[in-house]
Design an enzyme around this catalytic site. Structure first.
Site, short mmCIF file in Angstrom:
data_model
loop_
_atom_site.label_atom_id
_atom_site.label_comp_id
_atom_site.label_asym_id
_atom_site.label_seq_id
_atom_site.Cartn_x
_atom_site.Cartn_y
_atom_site.Cartn_z
N GLU A 129 12.53 62.94 38.06
CA GLU A 129 11.73 62.37 36.96
C GLU A 129 12.18 60.99 36.53
O GLU A 129 12.26 60.69 35.34
CB GLU A 129 11.76 63.34 35.76
CG GLU A 129 11.18 64.70 36.11
CD GLU A 129 11.20 65.68 34.96
OE1 GLU A 129 10.24 66.45 34.82
OE2 GLU A 129 12.19 65.67 34.19
N1 IFG Z 1 11.84 69.43 34.55
C1 IFG Z 1 13.08 68.65 34.42
C2 IFG Z 1 14.21 69.33 33.68
C3 IFG Z 1 13.74 70.21 32.54
C4 IFG Z 1 12.68 71.17 33.06
C5 IFG Z 1 12.32 72.18 31.98
C6 IFG Z 1 13.65 69.34 36.72
C7 IFG Z 1 14.33 69.00 38.01
C8 IFG Z 1 11.49 70.37 33.48
N2 IFG Z 1 13.58 68.35 35.79
O1 IFG Z 1 13.22 70.46 36.52
O2 IFG Z 1 15.08 68.33 33.16
O3 IFG Z 1 13.28 69.44 31.45
O4 IFG Z 1 11.58 73.24 32.52
#
Ligand code: IFG
Length: 527
Positions: A340
């Site tokens: 992200e």
């Molecule tokens: N995605 C984000 C996490 C977390 C997650 C919560 C990944 C690799 C959503 N990144 O999952 O930091 O916020 O469900």
């Protein structure tokens, strides 16, 4: 003159003759194949009698590998906790009567085809646990722990007996990497809370715990050369609580505790995104541009932060961070995050990943990253953790020799709600009821990902909505027990109808461990 030999011989015969003949115990019929073992072993065969576990049982361990003695000690501690019995390990004092023996043996048998394979033979007077390595022996004693019944038999002799069903268990894991992840950045979890999670993961044969040590809301590991990372970056958390951090001594304590359970710790410093806490601590790290200006973040947004990717000072900083953490991490992996990074330009992101991967190698570790890192030209030694619905980069990396950890959010994210009435968790990847988390297989779920490219599975527990053991356990249990079976057992041996009955029989263990599990209505817990 009657020879001395004859005299000794006569003495032995008369001794044996006057021993009170132990009356043969007439055991009730048992069936080892019906014991609620999780994860389900590769092969179980019942011989329908019993090994009578009582105070006159001793544990002997292999003399060719000293690590086996620690496994014997661990087994003795757990038997004491479950039964109150105090079993000696390699007792030498002659005064402890020994009627039955548990042997934990090192073996190089060809049948033990993986480092964690084991063979468990339970007979009426002895139990043989054979394993190539201490890790294999450790996995085998978890099965032996589960074979010890909750109830004693009090009618066969003048004292209680725990009747362990006789037979054979031949077992080995499907995947060599079986992990969970705990996000200690959004909310901080104490050393004791992590240790409790490690205890339970060990009971279900997991062998890795990934600690998400840094994010926008918190930096959780002491870096001696950059103290503000914890002084500033460790001082808050989602919701505005006091946060916290592990000193390097705390971290070493967790690493050692995990190692006793043959579990490796995998540290993650998430970058270049998810780095607000670091940039707040040391503003020179900040990318500027479209990235949000660093400030204390107690919300749950993602994707707004980035390290600067073109400054030598940033890479010098990361060299210190990776060096210090790698030096106290015996396991082979360092996780660089990579997810992200929405405000990092793609070419800058790729440049960053390729540079940081080399720093990880310089400090003697293999890199793991979330699947976005596979946009870069990464080394075949680097591992890609597939979490989102864009597998193409990961599949390309697999073609280039990288191994893949399957962490599909829609199937494995422990922070997803179970259902519309469950209290904690998020729903962005959908809800994951216990059966949905169990009833699938990585081989068929991720098209075009060859089985031999799968290093294993990992169930991440993100902590935006939880902040203590009870809330952790509400989300993790019982679902993580299903991932233990997904990672260990053959797909053809997994069946929801069979599994949910075995799952319900975990209640005595979960009660003994004070696990605040979610009592899903999908399982008849029998309470
Ligand atoms: N995605 C984000 C996490 C977390 C997650 C919560 C990944 C690799 C959503 N990144 O999952 O930091 O916020 O469900």
């Amino acid at each position: 003159m009657i020879s001395r030999v004859v005299l000794v011989f006569v003495a032995i015969i008369s001794l044996v003759a006057c021993q009170p003949k132990k009356k043969e115990i007439n055991f009730p019929k048992t069936d080892l194949t019906q014991v609620a073992l999780i994860p389900k072993p590769l092969k179980t065969i019942a011989t329908n009698s019993a090994f009578a576990l009582d105070g006159e049982t001793a544990i002997y361990t292999s003399t060719t590998d000293a690590n086996f003695e620690a496994v014997g000690q661990f087994l003795s501690q757990k038997i004491k906790k479950k039964t109150g019995l105090d079993l000696g390990v390699n007792p030498t004092d002659g005064d402890t009567p020994v009627e039955r023996v548990v042997y934990i043996n090192q073996s190089d048998s060809e049948e033990l085809s993986t480092p964690e394979s084991y063979q468990l033979y339970v007979k009426k007077d002895s139990i043989f646990l054979n394993a190539k390595t201490a890790a294999g022996a450790f996995r085998g004693i978890q099965t032996l722990r589960q074979l010890i019944p909750e109830q004693t038999n009090d009618t066969l002799t003048d004292h209680p007996l725990w009747l362990i069903p006789t037979g054979k268990v031949l077992d080995e894991p499907r995947y060599g990497y079986r992990a969970s992840m705990l996000d200690v950045a959004r909310h901080f979890f104490t050393v004791d809370e992590v240790k409790k999670y490690l205890d339970i993961l060990a009971y279900y044969k997991f062998n890795a715990l990934h600690l998400h040590l840094s994010d926008d809301q918190g930096w959780r590991i002491e870096i001696k050369s950059w103290p503000k990372l914890t002084e500033v970056g460790g001082a808050s958390e989602v919701g505005g609580g006091e946060g916290g951090f592990y000193t390097q001594e705390d971290y070493k304590e967790l690493v050692a505790y995990a190692a006793e359970r043959h579990i490796i710790i995998i540290p993650e410093i998430d970058m270049p995104g998810h780095t607000n806490a670091a940039s707040l601590s040391y503003p020179f790290l900040h990318a500027g541009g479209k990235a949000d200006k660093p400030r204390v973040r107690t919300d749950m947004l993602v994707g707004y932060s980035s390290f600067h990717t073109r400054k030598d000072t940033v890479y010098a900083f990361l060299d210190d961070v990776i060096r210090e953490i790698a030096a106290i991490t015996p396991g082979p992996y360092f996780h660089i995050g990579g997810d992200e990074s929405h405000v990092t330009k793609k070419k800058d992101y790729i440049h960053f990943v390729e540079k940081v991967e080399k720093i990880v190698h310089k400090h003697g570790k293999q890199a793991i990253g979330w699947n976005e890192i596979a946009q870069a030209k990464i080394s075949p030694s680097s591992v890609v953790q597939l979490w989102n619905d864009e597998p193409h980069d990961a599949i390309n990396a697999a073609k280039n020799g990288s191994k893949i950890i399957v962490s599909s959010a829609k199937k494995m994210y422990l922070d997803m709600k179970y259902d519309s009435i469950s209290e904690y968790g998020l729903t962005w990847a959908g809800m994951i009821p216990v059966d949905v988390g169990y009833n699938w297989d990585p081989k068929t779920y991720i098209k075009d990902l060859p089985e031999e490219s799968v290093l294993g599975i990992e169930a991440p527990l993100w902590s935006e909505t939880i902040s203590n053991s009870a809330e952790l356990e509400y989300l993790a249990f019982p679902r993580v027990i299903g991932y233990a079976e997904l990672g260990w057992s053959r797909a053809e041996n997994r069946d929801w109808e069979d599994y949910k009955v075995r799952l319900a029989k975990q209640v005595p263990y979960m009660k003994r461990m004070d696990i605040k599990y979610y009592p899903t209505k999908l399982v008849d817990w029998g309470e």
